[in-house]
Design an enzyme around this catalytic site. Structure first.
Site, PDB file in Angstrom:
ATOM      1  N   ASP A   1      -6.729   1.006   0.984  1.00 28.63           N
ATOM      2  CA  ASP A   1      -6.699   1.224   2.322  1.00 28.63           C
ATOM      3  C   ASP A   1      -7.994   0.977   2.868  1.00 28.63           C
ATOM      4  O   ASP A   1      -8.638   0.204   2.247  1.00 28.63           O
ATOM      5  CB  ASP A   1      -6.316   2.733   2.834  1.00 28.63           C
ATOM      6  CG  ASP A   1      -7.478   3.478   1.999  1.00 28.63           C
ATOM      7  OD1 ASP A   1      -8.347   3.317   1.504  1.00 28.63           O
ATOM      8  OD2 ASP A   1      -7.313   4.880   2.470  1.00 28.63           O
TER       9      ASP A   1
ATOM     10  N   LYS B   1       0.799  -1.180   0.113  1.00 31.45           N
ATOM     11  CA  LYS B   1       0.023  -0.102   0.003  1.00 31.45           C
ATOM     12  C   LYS B   1       0.628   1.329   0.100  1.00 31.45           C
ATOM     13  O   LYS B   1       0.690   2.145  -0.841  1.00 31.45           O
ATOM     14  CB  LYS B   1      -0.882  -0.130   1.327  1.00 31.45           C
ATOM     15  CG  LYS B   1      -2.028   0.988   1.293  1.00 31.45           C
ATOM     16  CD  LYS B   1      -2.477   1.214   2.487  1.00 31.45           C
ATOM     17  CE  LYS B   1      -1.814   2.198   3.454  1.00 31.45           C
ATOM     18  NZ  LYS B   1      -2.623   2.480   4.707  1.00 31.45           N
TER      19      LYS B   1
END
Length: 372
Positions: free
Chosen positions: A258, A240
């Site tokens: 997320d 991420k």
């Protein structure tokens, strides 16, 4: 009359008297005999009556067990009634659960509609949603303040378990004191901890950012690498974080999965995966790579402003007709508008130094740490 004659007469009278008495006695005896016979005749009837009495008594006694049985049956009925009571009690105990369900109902006013569509139809719907969001958020951007790749990678690592706003309020002091990887690599951990305290988990984060800076100095000449396989080797950097850096510091496509992104794509039924890597692969297959970075911004912006986790503002959602989860949140337009956040609700955003396009769209800069 001579004396002899008188005696004879007297004797005869006595004999007659005796005979009369005997006759009377005989008659009395006969009468008694008749009474005795009559008594004997009536005796069997009485005896039968007496014999009948025990029979009645026996019948009565036999009838008594029936009453006794009824009495015995009464406890059985009572027991059955007692057994039935727990069922009622259970029902009463179960009642609060029903009440809880009723209270929970408004949060799920409309059940999620299961959409049956082909892959081609899913692709068309997903891309239409992204186009709609691009019109709503033309100023979508990463909500972390940064001026170079080093600042972005450090800020992204610090954003774990806290808000971008809190990170943006904290990093100015950090970068003012440690502007380069070399500076942060040589920093006193206690001093760094004190600066990072507002972000939470400050000891672990201090260890990560100092370790990350040392790795940049030792392995990459003090420069942030521009490849995914190199970025994920840095302490505290996962896929991420790597995609945030690649997409926003290097202009290389990447999907940032997320909590907001994962929640929304499942609500929209783009995928039912929960693992971030699998979500990334499933959603990436629906869009061209060139759209991945801005897609991430559009979805995250929408999740923070309108499609909230607990109470989505469904009545104010611009993509409601395309959303299978419409109705999970507030559908009344007036009430829904009160749920809007950041610039949509007229409140400050998360960046202290947002892009000009955000300011032009009515966005308000976030206040610095300690202000207000």
């Amino acid at each position: 009359m001579t004396g002899v004659a008188k005696k004879a007469t007297a004797t005869i009278k006595k004999a007659a008297t005796t005979s009369s008495k005997a006759t009377a006695t005989s008659e009395e005896g006969a009468s008694a005999s008749k009474k005795a016979t009559a008594s004997k005749k009536t005796a069997p009837a009485k005896t039968a009556a007496k014999k009948a009495a025990p029979a009645k008594a026996a019948a009565a006694k036999k009838a008594v067990p029936a009453k006794t049985a009824a009495k015995k049956a009464a406890p059985a009925k009572a027991a059955a009634a007692k057994k039935a009571v727990p069922a009622k009690t259970v029902a009463k105990k179960a009642a609060p659960a029903k009440a809880v369900v009723k209270k929970a109902a408004p949060a799920q006013a409309a059940p999620k509609k299961a959409i049956v569509e082909s892959h081609a139809a899913l692709v068309r719907r997903a891309r239409r949603i992204n186009r709609e969001l691009a019109e709503v958020y033309p100023y979508a951007h990463p909500e972390l303040d940064f001026e170079n790749p080093f600042q972005l990678v450090i800020a992204t690592v610090l954003s774990a378990q806290t808000t971008d706003l809190r990170v943006n309020q904290t990093t100015p002091a950090l970068f003012a004191k440690y502007p380069t990887p070399e500076d942060l690599a040589a920093a006193n951990p206690e001093e760094v901890e004190e600066i990072l305290r507002p972000t939470g988990f400050f000891r672990a984060k201090t260890k990560s950012v100092i370790g990350l800076s040392k790795a940049l100095v030792e392995d990459f000449g003090g420069e942030v690498p521009g490849r995914l396989e190199d970025l994920v080797k840095l302490p505290g950097v996962g896929r991420k974080t790597a995609f945030v850096v690649l997409g926003n510091a290097f202009g290389r496509p990447g999907i940032t999965v997320d909590t907001h992104f994962g929640r929304l794509v499942r609500r929209w039924q783009w995928t039912d995966e929960t693992d971030p890597d699998k979500v990334e692969a499933a959603v990436g297959a629906l869009f061209p790579k060139t759209e991945w970075t801005m897609l991430s911004h559009h979805v995250i912006f929408h999740g923070r402003r309108i499609c909230h986790a607990r109470k989505p503002a469904c009545g104010a959602c611009p993509i409601a007709p395309l959303c299978p989860a419409y109705g999970e949140g507030e559908t009344d337009p007036e009430k829904a508008r009160k749920l809007l956040k950041y610039e949509k609700g007229g409140f400050p955003g998360q960046r202290l130094n947002p892009p000009q396009s955000y300011l032009d769209a009515g966005g308000i800069p976030a206040p610095p740490l300690g202000a207000g």
